[in-house]
Design an enzyme around this catalytic site. Structure first.
Site, PDB file in Angstrom:
ATOM      1  N   HIS A   1     -12.809   4.754   3.366  1.00 58.19           N
ATOM      2  CA  HIS A   1     -13.994   5.615   3.453  1.00 58.19           C
ATOM      3  C   HIS A   1     -13.654   6.976   4.060  1.00 58.19           C
ATOM      4  O   HIS A   1     -12.652   7.141   4.754  1.00 58.19           O
ATOM      5  CB  HIS A   1     -15.163   4.919   4.181  1.00 58.19           C
TER       6      HIS A   1
ATOM      7  N   ASP B   1     -20.643  12.689  10.711  1.00 60.10           N
ATOM      8  CA  ASP B   1     -21.459  11.495  10.488  1.00 60.10           C
ATOM      9  C   ASP B   1     -21.937  10.927  11.821  1.00 60.10           C
ATOM     10  O   ASP B   1     -21.527  11.388  12.885  1.00 60.10           O
ATOM     11  CB  ASP B   1     -20.665  10.438   9.700  1.00 60.10           C
TER      12      ASP B   1
ATOM     13  N   GLU C   1     -18.907   5.216   1.928  1.00 60.74           N
ATOM     14  CA  GLU C   1     -18.323   3.888   1.843  1.00 60.74           C
ATOM     15  C   GLU C   1     -17.911   3.553   0.406  1.00 60.74           C
ATOM     16  O   GLU C   1     -18.377   4.210  -0.542  1.00 60.74           O
ATOM     17  CB  GLU C   1     -19.351   2.861   2.334  1.00 60.74           C
TER      18      GLU C   1
ATOM     19  N   ASN D   1     -10.829   0.855   4.806  1.00 61.70           N
ATOM     20  CA  ASN D   1     -11.403   0.592   3.480  1.00 61.70           C
ATOM     21  C   ASN D   1     -11.416   1.853   2.613  1.00 61.70           C
ATOM     22  O   ASN D   1     -12.020   1.872   1.551  1.00 61.70           O
ATOM     23  CB  ASN D   1     -12.831   0.047   3.614  1.00 61.70           C
TER      24      ASN D   1
HETATM   25  P1  PGA Z   1     -10.506   6.224  13.247  1.00 61.22           P
HETATM   26  O1  PGA Z   1     -11.635   6.257  12.154  1.00 61.22           O
HETATM   27  O2  PGA Z   1     -10.018   7.624  13.419  1.00 61.22           O
HETATM   28  O3  PGA Z   1     -11.173   5.705  14.490  1.00 61.22           O
HETATM   29  O4  PGA Z   1      -9.424   5.302  12.739  1.00 61.22           O
HETATM   30  C1  PGA Z   1     -11.382   6.842  10.932  1.00 61.22           C
HETATM   31  C2  PGA Z   1     -12.487   6.524   9.972  1.00 61.22           C
HETATM   32  O5  PGA Z   1     -13.028   5.410  10.002  1.00 61.22           O
HETATM   33  O6  PGA Z   1     -12.798   7.384   9.152  1.00 61.22           O
END
Ligand code: PGA
Length: 244
Positions: free
Chosen positions: A138, A67, A143, A136
């Protein structure tokens, strides 16, 4: 769902890296999706060590990006691509021809979605997709509320993602949209590895593993995947452990 729980972040990272190494040894021309984010940093450092020690060869692997924040590119510190080039592709000596990333600065983002979809339809499915999980729930920028039927798409970021995402940037950053692989690419992948560490992920991990399968908690969809693996440190596993 396959659970792998480790004492520490370091131990988790070594094991996630080993899982990627094993796959590449078995299939040297594998198609792999790697994410940006804080979670996989330790894993990537282990992969770099493995390459330096001659334990694995990534020269025939094809990489797909998970992404990107719309409007950001490789040169923007804090973007997923900047992180991947700095921590993975650069140190591993990956050639540009092996890397397929969204151009999140393109004027036609739908065409970017089609380009990556077509690559995955032609070359896919992914042999392995490594994922983090948002607080959250995701996956990538899929999302809460996302359709489980989605391939690549452009999305308005969740408020939580905009807030938490500030950690990647030195200065406050206006984040509004993302471009991402869809849940369907994840469900079609031969193997899914989700890594999570730290107490801030404990609730999302619990919901993903033990809650109902619902678009409100996108990672819960992995309960329906036949070869999904959660690699967790103890802190991220804590709520699951508590309710056993
Ligand atoms: P992070 O992000 O590894 O920085 O915690 C994970 C995500 O938001 O999918």
């Amino acid at each position: 769902m396959n659970l792998h729980v480790f004492e520490s972040y370091e131990e988790m990272s070594v094991n996630v890296a080993q899982c990627i190494i094993d796959l590449v040894k078995e299939k040297p021309d594998a198609l792999i999706c790697l994410p940006g984010g804080s979670t996989p940093l330790g894993t990537y450092r282990e992969l770099v060590k493995a390459v330096q020690e001659g334990r694995v060869d990534f020269s025939r692997v094809t990489f797909v990006g998970l992404d990107e924040f719309v409007g950001l590119g490789r040169e923007d510190e804090g973007s997923c691509q900047h992180f991947l080039f700095t921590e993975v592709y650069g140190p591993l000596g990956i050639k540009e021809s092996q890397i397929h990333l969204f151009d999140a600065k393109a004027s036609d983002l739908q065409a970017e979605c089609r380009r990556i979809d077509e690559l995955l339809f032609r070359r896919g499915p992914l042999d392995l997709i490594l994922l983090g999980i948002g607080v959250n729930g995701h996956l990538g920028f899929n999302e809460p509320g996302v359709s489980f039927d989605s391939y690549c798409h452009v999305v308005d970021l969740d408020e939580v993602t905009k807030t938490v995402g500030q950690k990647y940037f030195k200065e406050p950053k206006q984040l509004s949209q993302g471009i991402t692989l869809g849940i369907k690419h994840m469900l079609e992948a031969r193997k899914v590895v989700l890594a999570a560490n730290g107490p801030q992920k404990a609730e999302a991990v619990y919901q993903a593993l033990r809650g109902e399968v619902t678009p409100s908690l996108p990672a819960s969809v992995l309960q329906t995947h036949p070869n999904a693996h959660f690699y967790l440190d103890k802190a991220a596993y804590a709520k699951v452990e508590e309710t056993r």
